[in-house]
Design a protein around this motif. Sequence first.
Motif, mmCIF file in Angstrom:
data_model
loop_
_atom_site.group_PDB
_atom_site.id
_atom_site.type_symbol
_atom_site.label_atom_id
_atom_site.label_comp_id
_atom_site.label_asym_id
_atom_site.label_seq_id
_atom_site.Cartn_x
_atom_site.Cartn_y
_atom_site.Cartn_z
ATOM 1 N N THR A 617 0.868 -1.267 0.237
ATOM 2 C CA THR A 617 0.109 0.133 0.038
ATOM 3 C C THR A 617 0.760 1.338 -0.129
ATOM 4 O OG1 THR A 617 -0.063 0.013 2.395
ATOM 5 C CG2 THR A 617 -1.983 -1.005 1.439
ATOM 6 N N ARG A 618 0.364 2.343 -0.145
ATOM 7 C CA ARG A 618 1.223 3.613 -0.197
ATOM 8 C C ARG A 618 1.875 3.925 1.144
ATOM 9 N NH1 ARG A 618 -3.113 4.750 -3.279
ATOM 10 N NH2 ARG A 618 -2.657 4.965 -5.617
ATOM 11 N N SER A 619 1.217 3.159 2.095
ATOM 12 C CA SER A 619 1.972 3.482 3.520
ATOM 13 C C SER A 619 2.891 2.455 3.839
ATOM 14 C CB SER A 619 0.876 3.262 4.366
ATOM 15 O OG SER A 619 0.208 2.219 4.474
ATOM 16 N N GLY A 620 3.238 1.521 2.821
ATOM 17 C CA GLY A 620 4.276 0.635 3.125
ATOM 18 C C GLY A 620 3.888 -0.739 3.544
ATOM 19 N N LYS A 621 2.300 -0.953 3.667
ATOM 20 C CA LYS A 621 1.949 -2.049 4.138
ATOM 21 C C LYS A 621 1.740 -3.313 3.058
ATOM 22 C CE LYS A 621 -1.309 -3.643 7.522
ATOM 23 N NZ LYS A 621 -2.469 -3.899 7.215
ATOM 24 N N ILE A 622 2.535 -4.387 3.408
ATOM 25 C CA ILE A 622 2.104 -5.679 2.492
ATOM 26 C C ILE A 622 0.840 -5.933 2.514
ATOM 27 C CG2 ILE A 622 3.151 -8.021 1.843
ATOM 28 C CD1 ILE A 622 5.721 -7.469 3.392
ATOM 29 N N MET A 623 0.300 -6.311 1.185
ATOM 30 C CA MET A 623 -1.040 -6.415 0.954
ATOM 31 C C MET A 623 -0.951 -8.294 1.019
ATOM 32 S SD MET A 623 -3.863 -4.654 0.438
ATOM 33 C CE MET A 623 -4.594 -3.943 -1.029
ATOM 34 N N ARG A 624 -1.224 -8.794 2.047
ATOM 35 C CA ARG A 624 -0.951 -10.051 2.152
ATOM 36 C C ARG A 624 -2.315 -10.828 1.705
ATOM 37 N NH1 ARG A 624 2.260 -11.946 5.971
ATOM 38 N NH2 ARG A 624 3.515 -10.467 6.805
ATOM 39 N N ARG A 625 -3.539 -10.054 1.569
ATOM 40 C CA ARG A 625 -4.354 -10.574 1.074
ATOM 41 C C ARG A 625 -4.084 -11.184 -0.573
ATOM 42 N NH1 ARG A 625 -7.546 -8.279 -2.357
ATOM 43 N NH2 ARG A 625 -7.053 -6.060 -2.048
ATOM 44 N N ILE A 626 -3.429 -10.364 -1.052
ATOM 45 C CA ILE A 626 -3.024 -10.601 -2.732
ATOM 46 C C ILE A 626 -2.226 -11.870 -2.498
ATOM 47 C CG2 ILE A 626 -2.078 -9.543 -4.757
ATOM 48 C CD1 ILE A 626 -3.169 -6.891 -3.949
ATOM 49 N N LEU A 627 -1.231 -11.774 -1.939
ATOM 50 C CA LEU A 627 -0.193 -12.963 -1.883
ATOM 51 C C LEU A 627 -0.969 -14.100 -1.510
ATOM 52 C CD1 LEU A 627 2.756 -11.177 0.104
ATOM 53 C CD2 LEU A 627 2.436 -11.514 -2.291
#
Length: 661
Positions: A617-627
Amino acid sequence: MGAEKLKSRVDFVQKWVVEDPKEKYVWWPSEEMKRRAWVSDPSIYERAAKDPVAFWGKLAAEGLEWFKKWDTTYVENPPYFKWFVGGKLNICYNAVDRHLKAGKGDKVAIIWVPEPIEESPRKITYKELHDQVNRFANVLKSLGVKRGDRVGIYLPLIPEVQIAMLACARIGAVHSVVFSAFSSDSLRVRLEDAGAKVLVTADGYYRRGKLVDLKASADEGVKGTSVEKVVVVKRAGNEVNMVEGRDRWWHELMEKAEPSCEPEVMDAEDMLYLLYTSGTTGRPKGVIHTTGGYATQVYWTTKWVFDLHDDDLFWCTSDIGWVTGHSYACYGPLLNGISMLIYEGSPDYPTPDRWWEIIEQHKVTVFYTAPTAIRMFVGLGEALPKKHNLSSLRLLGTVGEPIDMEAWLWYFNNIGGGRCPITDTWWQTETGGTLIMSLPGVGPFMPTVAGRSFPGTRHEVMDEDGSPTPVGYLVQLSPFGPGMLRGLYKADDKYRETYWSRYRNQFYFTGDGARRASHGCIRVTGRVDDVMKVAGHRLSTAELEDAMNRHAAVSESAVIPKPHPIKGETPVAYVILKKGVAPSDELAKELVAHIGKVVGPIAKPEQVFIVEELPKTRSGKIMRRILKALLTNDPIGDTSTLFNPESVESLKKKVGYTGPG
Ligand code: PRX
């Protein structure tokens, strides 16, 4: 097998209810089961609910011998609560001495089955257990262990593990058991955090016929910790390095030890043990269990949930390194003065029917295991259990993860012969004892559904705001079960944040998702946080990422649980390498081995994808849902909030995504 055929094979079926497709099987106890059961009147739930505190008070008084009765049964100041305040007891005295006083000294307490078939099983009576525990309590004292000190235990499943735990409890020392297949790094982290003074370990043990050099791991694990003395059980006879002044042989110390040690008078709220478990951070958390409440809950849950009587032989297959081992392969059965079986080895060694052979040979009556093991046996086929006479069994249990329909029915038919109720017990390291299940004399027994809150406890399925809902989060309501954790060792903020912040100290948040099922039952659907259940073992994604990031080649990683037909879930890692490090298949393999070494073999990722970028995300959080969707071939969903949406396309190629996009 068709549902009708199945039904006809079941002699205790009294009712047949068709709910939604997954819940079309509902069984109720037979008349015989009801007659034998400690609890068969369902009104117990309502009676307990009228005054749960008084209910537990009565159970505590009836189930245990107290040196001094408590002044106040329950005090609550959320997120803290206490049970049996001012009460004095010793759990070891209750688990051992009490049975000698009752004339049950010659009864078998533990049947130990070693993995190598050339070795004979060992039977230990309550009298022998008493002798061994007293001696080892004196050994610990002679090594300088005092009330309140922490003792690390890193042992395979041999009777010395129960002896060591009980000996700690006898002198008021706090044990912290570490799973013997955990690595030396995992051991060190736990010993450090607990500030353990002594470690009890063994030379080695057998796993699938192979010798495991446990002492070598223990030597590594104690480096730099506060451990002053190491006691070594001679189990496998392998060559070990005994460090002068630090290491002592168990058998030598025991030979010289005084045979009698007065049990320490403990306060109900004194710490009994620490057990480290995975949470949402890189470091495992030390779950604190205390004496009186824990003893009460494990005594009564063992008795009622597994419906144990004097002629039973109970086998809980859990390793002692997990809470299930603590509560149902040590304290619970022994507090009840019944006979239990423990088995050192692998379920399928040397032949895949080893477990069924053990049940037949020793005439096990109540059997408690994990869905992951059952799923493994489903794959091996029905012929294996059919080779054995399993008619001694009368009750089955499961724990550790949701059980699917197929595994449940297979267990019911092929192990229970369509005769034995299955109690699906939900609980956690934090809850100390099982809390949601069906009582064998009350029922109902429904595949995939855990059951009802144990009498005197309350659970609810709630939404984010704390309102009851058919599908939501599983929470526990006041009064909190007596066996519940009392905190996290040296991590109070974590305790408040993990369990209590979501519902502002009003309810205990379990971390599980759940849905309401019929007959007042709850179906637990699995973790909603970053905790994985891999073959029933609890691991956190953060812990594995932390371990992965410690490899010199790794810059960043994300570990995602992927559904697995036998293990339930298995970790898969996405790894970004440091600048200048070339990706290769060898490196990917090395990273798998690295996790095995740093955490333990159970944590090894099934796959490691070396990638250029992770979706963030723009705040640098990994989008685990996508992974996760990439692994399960589910729709990827909205990527508009991503800082680097193009990363998804290259990841799709990398993982061989075949989903709908
Ligand atoms: O997700 C739930 C699952 O196991 C978690 C607790 O793991 P642990 O602390 O290792 O303790 C396991 C043994 C008590 C829970 O949060 N779990 C445990 N039992 C069940 C279950 N999920 C569904 N059904 C169960 N019977």
